[in-house]
Write a protein that holds these residues in place. Structure first.
Motif, mmCIF file in Angstrom:
data_model
loop_
_atom_site.group_PDB
_atom_site.id
_atom_site.type_symbol
_atom_site.label_atom_id
_atom_site.label_comp_id
_atom_site.label_asym_id
_atom_site.label_seq_id
_atom_site.Cartn_x
_atom_site.Cartn_y
_atom_site.Cartn_z
ATOM 1 N N GLY A 12 -7.044 1.527 -1.993
ATOM 2 C CA GLY A 12 -5.736 1.072 -1.514
ATOM 3 C C GLY A 12 -5.245 -0.239 -2.078
ATOM 4 N N ARG A 13 -6.029 -0.912 -2.921
ATOM 5 C CA ARG A 13 -5.551 -2.180 -3.496
ATOM 6 C C ARG A 13 -4.425 -1.923 -4.488
ATOM 7 N NH1 ARG A 13 -8.430 -6.938 -2.806
ATOM 8 N NH2 ARG A 13 -6.457 -7.743 -3.576
ATOM 9 N N LEU A 14 -3.424 -2.797 -4.435
ATOM 10 C CA LEU A 14 -2.263 -2.708 -5.318
ATOM 11 C C LEU A 14 -1.898 -4.104 -5.804
ATOM 12 C CD1 LEU A 14 -0.089 -0.340 -3.076
ATOM 13 C CD2 LEU A 14 -1.148 0.309 -5.248
ATOM 14 N N ASP A 15 -1.068 -4.163 -6.816
ATOM 15 C CA ASP A 15 -0.547 -5.432 -7.302
ATOM 16 C C ASP A 15 0.851 -5.176 -7.845
ATOM 17 O OD1 ASP A 15 -0.098 -7.975 -8.174
ATOM 18 O OD2 ASP A 15 -1.552 -7.931 -9.808
ATOM 19 N N ARG A 16 1.831 -5.299 -6.961
ATOM 20 C CA ARG A 16 3.216 -5.005 -7.347
ATOM 21 C C ARG A 16 4.123 -6.155 -6.930
ATOM 22 N NH1 ARG A 16 4.204 1.382 -5.695
ATOM 23 N NH2 ARG A 16 2.320 2.214 -6.717
ATOM 24 N N GLN A 17 4.992 -6.531 -7.833
ATOM 25 C CA GLN A 17 6.024 -7.525 -7.541
ATOM 26 C C GLN A 17 7.276 -7.143 -8.300
ATOM 27 O OE1 GLN A 17 5.317 -11.606 -8.853
ATOM 28 N NE2 GLN A 17 6.393 -12.403 -7.051
ATOM 29 N N ASP A 18 8.378 -6.941 -7.583
ATOM 30 C CA ASP A 18 9.615 -6.464 -8.190
ATOM 31 C C ASP A 18 10.565 -7.578 -8.598
ATOM 32 O OD1 ASP A 18 8.630 -3.969 -7.747
ATOM 33 O OD2 ASP A 18 10.122 -3.367 -6.243
ATOM 34 N N ASN A 19 10.394 -8.779 -8.019
ATOM 35 C CA ASN A 19 11.377 -9.840 -8.234
ATOM 36 C C ASN A 19 10.673 -11.188 -8.216
ATOM 37 O OD1 ASN A 19 13.550 -11.568 -8.292
ATOM 38 N ND2 ASN A 19 14.429 -10.903 -6.346
ATOM 39 N N GLU A 20 10.441 -11.758 -9.375
ATOM 40 C CA GLU A 20 9.660 -12.991 -9.474
ATOM 41 C C GLU A 20 10.424 -14.231 -9.028
ATOM 42 O OE1 GLU A 20 8.137 -13.333 -13.403
ATOM 43 O OE2 GLU A 20 6.800 -11.580 -13.212
ATOM 44 N N ILE A 21 11.727 -14.138 -8.812
ATOM 45 C CA ILE A 21 12.493 -15.308 -8.398
ATOM 46 C C ILE A 21 13.122 -15.122 -7.011
ATOM 47 C CG2 ILE A 21 12.984 -16.052 -10.757
ATOM 48 C CD1 ILE A 21 15.778 -14.817 -10.464
ATOM 49 N N ALA A 25 9.048 -14.994 -3.231
ATOM 50 C CA ALA A 25 8.234 -14.781 -4.433
ATOM 51 C C ALA A 25 6.906 -15.512 -4.407
ATOM 52 C CB ALA A 25 9.031 -15.187 -5.681
ATOM 53 N N ASN A 26 6.754 -16.486 -3.548
ATOM 54 C CA ASN A 26 5.477 -17.201 -3.453
ATOM 55 C C ASN A 26 4.545 -16.610 -2.405
ATOM 56 O OD1 ASN A 26 7.180 -18.018 -1.349
ATOM 57 N ND2 ASN A 26 6.095 -19.960 -1.099
ATOM 58 N N LEU A 27 4.921 -15.455 -1.828
ATOM 59 C CA LEU A 27 4.141 -14.875 -0.746
ATOM 60 C C LEU A 27 3.571 -13.514 -1.134
ATOM 61 C CD1 LEU A 27 6.520 -15.630 2.275
ATOM 62 C CD2 LEU A 27 4.544 -16.973 1.507
ATOM 63 N N THR A 28 2.394 -13.203 -0.576
ATOM 64 C CA THR A 28 1.781 -11.896 -0.765
ATOM 65 C C THR A 28 1.807 -11.138 0.560
ATOM 66 O OG1 THR A 28 -0.405 -12.839 -0.298
ATOM 67 C CG2 THR A 28 0.262 -12.688 -2.609
ATOM 68 N N PHE A 29 1.841 -9.791 0.462
ATOM 69 C CA PHE A 29 1.865 -9.008 1.690
ATOM 70 C C PHE A 29 1.074 -7.714 1.532
ATOM 71 C CE2 PHE A 29 5.293 -6.940 -0.576
ATOM 72 C CZ PHE A 29 5.499 -5.678 -0.002
ATOM 73 N N ALA A 30 0.590 -7.223 2.654
ATOM 74 C CA ALA A 30 -0.086 -5.942 2.732
ATOM 75 C C ALA A 30 0.691 -5.033 3.680
ATOM 76 C CB ALA A 30 -1.519 -6.122 3.222
ATOM 77 N N VAL A 31 0.391 -3.732 3.624
ATOM 78 C CA VAL A 31 1.183 -2.741 4.347
ATOM 79 C C VAL A 31 0.249 -1.771 5.059
ATOM 80 C CG1 VAL A 31 2.796 -0.822 4.085
ATOM 81 C CG2 VAL A 31 3.135 -2.901 2.759
ATOM 82 N N ALA A 72 8.273 -10.762 -2.654
ATOM 83 C CA ALA A 72 6.884 -10.804 -2.194
ATOM 84 C C ALA A 72 6.025 -9.854 -3.028
ATOM 85 C CB ALA A 72 6.798 -10.435 -0.713
ATOM 86 N N ARG A 73 4.766 -10.216 -3.216
ATOM 87 C CA ARG A 73 3.840 -9.408 -4.011
ATOM 88 C C ARG A 73 2.991 -8.538 -3.086
ATOM 89 N NH1 ARG A 73 1.686 -9.637 -9.120
ATOM 90 N NH2 ARG A 73 2.754 -11.622 -9.534
ATOM 91 N N LEU A 74 2.998 -7.231 -3.344
ATOM 92 C CA LEU A 74 2.266 -6.272 -2.528
ATOM 93 C C LEU A 74 0.813 -6.196 -2.995
ATOM 94 C CD1 LEU A 74 2.093 -3.960 -0.442
ATOM 95 C CD2 LEU A 74 3.011 -2.428 -2.211
ATOM 96 N N THR A 75 -0.116 -6.391 -2.045
ATOM 97 C CA THR A 75 -1.542 -6.398 -2.382
ATOM 98 C C THR A 75 -2.262 -5.110 -2.032
ATOM 99 O OG1 THR A 75 -2.207 -7.350 -0.247
ATOM 100 C CG2 THR A 75 -1.634 -8.893 -2.019
ATOM 101 N N GLY A 76 -1.703 -4.283 -1.136
ATOM 102 C CA GLY A 76 -2.381 -3.030 -0.849
ATOM 103 C C GLY A 76 -2.061 -2.438 0.511
ATOM 104 N N ARG A 77 -2.709 -1.291 0.779
ATOM 105 C CA ARG A 77 -2.529 -0.520 2.013
ATOM 106 C C ARG A 77 -3.714 -0.802 2.937
ATOM 107 N NH1 ARG A 77 -3.139 4.911 1.013
ATOM 108 N NH2 ARG A 77 -4.221 4.494 -0.948
ATOM 109 N N THR A 78 -3.424 -1.064 4.192
ATOM 110 C CA THR A 78 -4.461 -1.522 5.108
ATOM 111 C C THR A 78 -4.948 -0.433 6.067
ATOM 112 O OG1 THR A 78 -2.768 -2.369 6.635
ATOM 113 C CG2 THR A 78 -3.709 -3.927 5.041
ATOM 114 N N VAL A 79 -6.201 -0.602 6.479
ATOM 115 C CA VAL A 79 -6.840 0.281 7.438
ATOM 116 C C VAL A 79 -6.094 0.244 8.771
ATOM 117 C CG1 VAL A 79 -8.979 0.663 8.751
ATOM 118 C CG2 VAL A 79 -9.089 0.008 6.332
ATOM 119 N N MET A 80 -6.064 1.380 9.442
ATOM 120 C CA MET A 80 -5.402 1.501 10.737
ATOM 121 C C MET A 80 -6.164 2.491 11.590
ATOM 122 S SD MET A 80 -2.170 3.914 9.585
ATOM 123 C CE MET A 80 -1.908 4.639 11.198
#
Length: 406
Positions: A12-21, A25-31, A72-80
């Protein structure tokens, strides 16, 4: 990529960022792994679901897309928890994420991985969902701020439904500043229109908390009274059977709606559910339309009561959970009692459609405790602004010293 806390689903790890500005843009997030992410198949914590609905998503869910658009930069999908239908935080297929603020104890569910990822410093914020406490309870157990918005405030398109009358998109953040920053991209403008100004103490909710929890959080009642008018202790549910009756009404409606969403495919599935969900699903099948119809009278009474107390800038204070995070391998009877009290607390906002924020204001024996604030329906931004003043971001890791007199 490493996953030292076990918060991400396998692969589930990812590394996606659509808009660097973008503004975030300085934050990371998981889903939480029940949101659509383009090119990825969600599992909803359930191999039976994945086997039935295993196609990769064509597009991002609106909540995910909004954060990516904001930079924001997407880091991955989390356990639930399986199908988001539990508060234990344990997934029989993917394991239990580590609660870094309470080792050996549950991170809470069902948004367990999202809360644990933020608490463990693996990302700055994380999306979850909250039907009956699945953001607020993990936020309390993991010692991070979390928000359940007003019902319908954030689009649930592209997210697995459980009980649509109560489902909401929520999020966790490393501090109240980030919690509020995310709201600029996910929440509509307030419709209540008033700043938070009046306080009600939900006495029957406080009575559900363990004595040590009540003592530890007691000073926050006084702090809130210094900032707000009112502050009377009132029992929310005495005229409608008590909070236990509210809880059972919530459970009945939730069960019937969950069956409507998932009953047919579960009955046809050749892949078994995990033990906890299988046991719960046996009960779900026993709840009739008549049971749910009867429960709606209590739902409407509860909603009217809470909405009246929070309208025009009112806020209701209560513990986010009855105590600290229970041990992962706790006694089954103790877990059942704890879950019953948790649901009696968390159903208040769920039934009303009002927003609730959980704030990490205290510790008991070194373990986090959250304070809950229920605000006006449609007054989410005002509630978050008040929360940020009450618990400034730069003081959240030293909760004993927190109180902004301004």
């Amino acid at each position: 990529m490493d996953d030292p806390l076990g918060v991400y689903v396998p692969g589930g790890r990812l590394d996606r960022q659509d808009n660097e500005i973008g503004a975030l843009a300085n934050l990371t997030f998981a889903v939480k792994d029940l949101f659509d992410i383009a090119g990825v198949a969600k599992t909803c914590g359930c191999p039976a679901y994945a086997a039935r609905f295993g196609e990769p998503a064509a597009a991002n869910a609106p909540a995910v897309a909004a954060l990516l658009t904001a930079g924001a930069r997407l880091t991955g999908r989390t356990v639930m928890d399986e199908l988001a239908y539990s508060l234990t935080g344990a997934n029989p297929h993917h394991g239990t994420p580590t609660n870094s603020d309470a080792p050996g104890r549950t991170p809470g569910g069902s948004s367990s991985g999202s809360a644990a990822a933020v608490a463990g410093g693996l990302c700055d914020l994380a999306l979850g969902t909250d039907t009956g406490g699945s953001v607020r309870v993990p936020a309390s157990y993991c010692g991070v701020p979390g928000l359940r918005p007003s019902h319908g405030a954030v689009s649930l398109d592209g997210a697995m439904a459980l009980a649509p009358s109560f489902d909401t998109v929520g999020w966790f953040a490393r501090d109240t500043e980030v919690l509020q920053a995310v709201s600029e991209h996910l929440l509509p403008l307030d419709t209540d229109g008033a700043e938070i100004g009046h306080l009600t103490i939900a006495q029957d909710a406080w009575d559900l908390a363990e004595p040590e929890t009540q003592r530890t959080l007691a000073s926050w009642q006084d702090r809130l009274r210094q900032r707000l008018t009112g502050g009377d202790a009132r029992r929310l549910a005495d005229d409608s059977g008590g909070l236990a009756a509210w809880r059972e009404a919530f459970r009945s409606v939730q069960a019937r709606e969950a069956f409507a969403q998932h009953g047919a495919w579960i009955a046809e599935s050749e892949v078994p559910l995990g033990p906890e969900l299988a046991q719960r699903w046996t009960w779900v099948r026993s709840v009739s339309d008549a049971d749910a119809d009867a429960a709606w009278a209590t739902v409407r009474t509860a909603a009217a009561r809470v909405q009246a107390l929070t309208a025009n800038g009112g806020v209701i204070a209560l513990p986010s959970a009855p105590g600290v995070a229970p041990p992962i391998n706790g006694d089954a009877d103790a877990w059942a009692d704890h879950r019953a009290r948790v649901l009696a607390l968390s159903c208040i906002a769920s039934l009303s459609g009002c927003p609730q924020v959980s704030l990490p204001v205290a510790r008991l024996d070194g373990l986090p405790l959250g304070l809950g604030l229920i605000g006006p329906q449609g007054g989410d931004r005002a509630l978050l602004a008040f929360a940020s003043r009450l618990l400034p971001a730069n003081q959240e890791r030293d909760p004993g010293a927190v109180f902004d007199e301004a």
